[in-house]
Design a protein around this motif. Structure first.
Motif, PDB file in Angstrom:
ATOM      1  N   LEU A 182      45.283  33.930  42.470  1.00  9.68           N
ATOM      2  CA  LEU A 182      44.580  33.247  43.560  1.00  9.68           C
ATOM      3  C   LEU A 182      43.064  33.358  43.412  1.00  9.68           C
ATOM      4  O   LEU A 182      42.321  32.546  43.956  1.00  9.68           O
ATOM      5  N   LEU A 183      42.622  34.339  42.652  1.00 13.89           N
ATOM      6  CA  LEU A 183      41.182  34.567  42.507  1.00 13.89           C
ATOM      7  C   LEU A 183      40.475  33.438  41.770  1.00 13.89           C
ATOM      8  O   LEU A 183      39.255  33.295  41.877  1.00 13.89           O
ATOM      9  N   TRP A 184      41.202  32.628  41.023  1.00 10.93           N
ATOM     10  CA  TRP A 184      40.593  31.441  40.413  1.00 10.93           C
ATOM     11  C   TRP A 184      40.107  30.490  41.501  1.00 10.93           C
ATOM     12  O   TRP A 184      39.082  29.816  41.337  1.00 10.93           O
ATOM     13  N   SER A 185      40.822  30.411  42.600  1.00 10.09           N
ATOM     14  CA  SER A 185      40.444  29.537  43.715  1.00 10.09           C
ATOM     15  C   SER A 185      39.431  30.200  44.628  1.00 10.09           C
ATOM     16  O   SER A 185      38.511  29.553  45.135  1.00 10.09           O
ATOM     17  N   VAL A 186      39.603  31.489  44.848  1.00 18.07           N
ATOM     18  CA  VAL A 186      38.762  32.221  45.803  1.00 18.07           C
ATOM     19  C   VAL A 186      37.410  32.581  45.209  1.00 18.07           C
ATOM     20  O   VAL A 186      36.373  32.492  45.873  1.00 18.07           O
ATOM     21  N   GLY A 187      37.433  33.012  43.946  1.00 20.32           N
ATOM     22  CA  GLY A 187      36.228  33.508  43.293  1.00 20.32           C
ATOM     23  C   GLY A 187      36.377  34.982  42.982  1.00 20.32           C
ATOM     24  O   GLY A 187      36.252  35.826  43.881  1.00 20.32           O
ATOM     25  N   ALA A 188      36.661  35.309  41.738  1.00 22.05           N
ATOM     26  CA  ALA A 188      36.901  36.706  41.344  1.00 22.05           C
ATOM     27  C   ALA A 188      35.652  37.564  41.509  1.00 22.05           C
ATOM     28  O   ALA A 188      35.747  38.739  41.898  1.00 22.05           O
ATOM     29  N   LEU A 190      33.249  36.997  43.706  1.00 22.20           N
ATOM     30  CA  LEU A 190      33.064  37.163  45.145  1.00 22.20           C
ATOM     31  C   LEU A 190      33.978  38.266  45.675  1.00 22.20           C
ATOM     32  O   LEU A 190      33.569  39.093  46.486  1.00 22.20           O
ATOM     33  N   ALA A 191      35.236  38.261  45.211  1.00 20.98           N
ATOM     34  CA  ALA A 191      36.192  39.275  45.648  1.00 20.98           C
ATOM     35  C   ALA A 191      35.757  40.667  45.213  1.00 20.98           C
ATOM     36  O   ALA A 191      36.008  41.656  45.918  1.00 20.98           O
ATOM     37  N   LYS A 192      35.107  40.750  44.071  1.00 19.03           N
ATOM     38  CA  LYS A 192      34.635  42.035  43.552  1.00 19.03           C
ATOM     39  C   LYS A 192      33.407  42.531  44.303  1.00 19.03           C
ATOM     40  O   LYS A 192      33.301  43.719  44.637  1.00 19.03           O
ATOM     41  N   GLU A 193      32.491  41.619  44.604  1.00 20.25           N
ATOM     42  CA  GLU A 193      31.210  42.006  45.189  1.00 20.25           C
ATOM     43  C   GLU A 193      31.205  41.985  46.716  1.00 20.25           C
ATOM     44  O   GLU A 193      30.391  42.646  47.342  1.00 20.25           O
ATOM     45  N   LYS A 194      32.095  41.176  47.326  1.00 19.24           N
ATOM     46  CA  LYS A 194      32.206  41.064  48.785  1.00 19.24           C
ATOM     47  C   LYS A 194      30.832  40.898  49.456  1.00 19.24           C
ATOM     48  O   LYS A 194      30.344  41.802  50.156  1.00 19.24           O
ATOM     49  N   PRO A 195      30.196  39.738  49.257  1.00 16.31           N
ATOM     50  CA  PRO A 195      28.881  39.499  49.861  1.00 16.31           C
ATOM     51  C   PRO A 195      28.963  39.381  51.386  1.00 16.31           C
ATOM     52  O   PRO A 195      30.051  39.459  51.971  1.00 16.31           O
ATOM     53  N   ALA A 196      27.830  39.167  52.017  1.00 18.58           N
ATOM     54  CA  ALA A 196      27.724  39.218  53.480  1.00 18.58           C
ATOM     55  C   ALA A 196      28.720  38.322  54.207  1.00 18.58           C
ATOM     56  O   ALA A 196      29.261  38.695  55.242  1.00 18.58           O
TER      57      ALA A 196
END
Length: 240
Positions: A182-188, A190-196
């Motif tokens: 699912l991370l291809w759609s979500v953004g791997a 982004l999931a790693k860094e968890k921005p604001a």
């Protein structure tokens, strides 16, 4: 004329554009981003392309009013087909679907050093296409604009990663990612860094899928599609 302020989503896109000699702004619309690339010294030369005559003429008038006609070349045509081999270092595409962006990149005269992409849909397919083409996704962002959330990412050609990031070694989170993740759609990244805006973004993705589930009839509740959506909701909830 004083440069006009850009929308927040374009400001966010601008923030991840690498400094380069020549950049294309594809789907330039009114030319605001193209002008800012010159004014804020992100590029020395910009090709502003648009497939629609009206917006392109508006962009040309704006560029001329800013005294930048010699540095921003406005071209009418389809995507990167308006450019020639050897003209560019990179390109920016905003405000269109990921599948169209993929086609635009594929139809270009050459694989550029980098692309800054803000797809409205088809994130999975676009990210997978870029990785398959030999690009590393080095940066991903989320931005809110007029109550809507947008994502964008910077993809750099493998042989140019050090030049544009300054890193001699870079861990590519997408290289070993399963194709069905699912991370291809979500953004791997982004999931790693968890921005604001991460939690709001995840909640929005869950909401989209829940709406799809709620729209299904009882007969469809046992289908693979229903099970897949429910699985994605559970997976997204675990990413908060």
């Amino acid at each position: 004329m004083e440069p006009r302020p850009m929308m927040d989503r374009l400001e966010a896109v601008f923030s991840i554009v690498p400094k380069a000699h020549a950049i294309a702004d594809i789907g330039t619309d009114h030319g605001y981003l193209a002008v800012e690339l010159i004014n804020r010294q992100r590029a020395e030369y910009v090709i502003a392309g648009d497939v629609h005559k009206g917006p392109l003429e508006s962009a040309r008038a704006y560029v001329e009013s800013c005294g930048l006609a010699s540095k921003v070349d406005c071209r009418l045509g389809d995507g990167l087909k308006v450019t020639k081999q050897g003209e560019l270092n990179g390109a920016i595409c905003c405000g269109m679907g990921g599948f169209l962006m993929r086609d635009i990149i594929d139809a270009g005269p050459e694989p550029l050093e980098f692309y800054v992409l803000q797809p409205q849909n088809g994130q999975k397919e676009l990210r997978q296409y870029m990785v398959q083409k030999g690009y590393v996704i080095v940066l991903e962002i989320i931005v809110e604009d007029a109550g809507k959330l947008y994502t964008a990412f910077l993809a750099v050609r493998n042989d140019c990663v050090e030049a544009y990031t300054g890193m001699t070694e870079y861990v590519d989170v997408y290289q070993a990612l399963p194709k069905d993740s699912l991370l291809w759609s979500v953004g791997a990244l982004l999931a790693k860094e968890k921005p604001a805006l991460w939690n709001e973004y995840v909640d929005f993705l869950i909401y989209q899928r829940q709406c799809a589930l709620d729209g299904m009839t009882v007969e469809l509740s046992h289908t693979e599609k229903y099970k897949q959506l429910q699985h994605e909701i559970d997976e997204l909830a675990s990413l908060r």
